[in-house]
Design a protein around this motif. Sequence first.
Motif, PDB file in Angstrom:
ATOM      1  N   VAL A  23       0.801  -1.239   0.000  1.00 41.58           N
ATOM      2  CA  VAL A  23       0.000   0.000   0.000  1.00 41.58           C
ATOM      3  C   VAL A  23       0.831   1.284   0.000  1.00 41.58           C
ATOM      4  N   ARG A  24       2.123   1.194   0.262  1.00 38.19           N
ATOM      5  CA  ARG A  24       2.953   2.401   0.348  1.00 38.19           C
ATOM      6  C   ARG A  24       2.830   3.319  -0.871  1.00 38.19           C
ATOM      7  N   ALA A  86      -6.728   2.446   1.893  1.00 35.33           N
ATOM      8  CA  ALA A  86      -5.558   1.569   1.724  1.00 35.33           C
ATOM      9  C   ALA A  86      -5.900   0.114   2.024  1.00 35.33           C
ATOM     10  N   LEU A  87      -6.635  -0.132   3.100  1.00 31.67           N
ATOM     11  CA  LEU A  87      -6.962  -1.502   3.464  1.00 31.67           C
ATOM     12  C   LEU A  87      -8.001  -2.104   2.521  1.00 31.67           C
ATOM     13  N   THR A  88      -8.883  -1.270   1.974  1.00 31.55           N
ATOM     14  CA  THR A  88      -9.814  -1.762   0.957  1.00 31.55           C
ATOM     15  C   THR A  88      -9.038  -2.188  -0.283  1.00 31.55           C
ATOM     16  N   ALA A  89      -8.077  -1.360  -0.711  1.00 29.21           N
ATOM     17  CA  ALA A  89      -7.250  -1.706  -1.869  1.00 29.21           C
ATOM     18  C   ALA A  89      -6.482  -3.001  -1.607  1.00 29.21           C
ATOM     19  N   LEU A  90      -5.953  -3.144  -0.406  1.00 30.82           N
ATOM     20  CA  LEU A  90      -5.216  -4.359  -0.050  1.00 30.82           C
ATOM     21  C   LEU A  90      -6.141  -5.574  -0.082  1.00 30.82           C
ATOM     22  N   GLY A  91      -7.320  -5.436   0.480  1.00 27.07           N
ATOM     23  CA  GLY A  91      -8.283  -6.537   0.462  1.00 27.07           C
ATOM     24  C   GLY A  91      -8.703  -6.920  -0.943  1.00 27.07           C
TER      25      GLY A  91
END
Length: 121
Positions: A23-24, A86-91
């Motif tokens: 995510v960085r 960010a966490l949605t993109a990661l998921g």
Amino acid sequence: MVNRIWWHFAALPGPLDWAWTAVRPLVGSKEMHAARAWIREAVARPALVPPGRVTWRGAGLDAAALPGFAAMMKARFHGKLTNIAALTALGLRLDAPALGRRGSRPRRLPRPRPRRRPRRG
């Protein structure tokens, strides 16, 4: 301000480095800025009556402390929006193989619907 999930990632061997590396590039990007703005505009907020001086004093805040409190709340809100995006993109990246997708390309965010203002009176 560090969201609890990052603390949980740090407690396990491997996930923190993997997740942060993933995510960085998104975190400081114009896409992240657009996602935060979209979420901020898309979410309906309740109409609140601003607290008065007596309420603030009861909470232990005087007039001199209010600007610092407001800045802290703004930073917290900014951090929460960043983590949501960010966490949605990661998921979604984790779900891509399960959904039979090779890679995920960013999609254009739909325009948020205008918020309806509550009627007064």
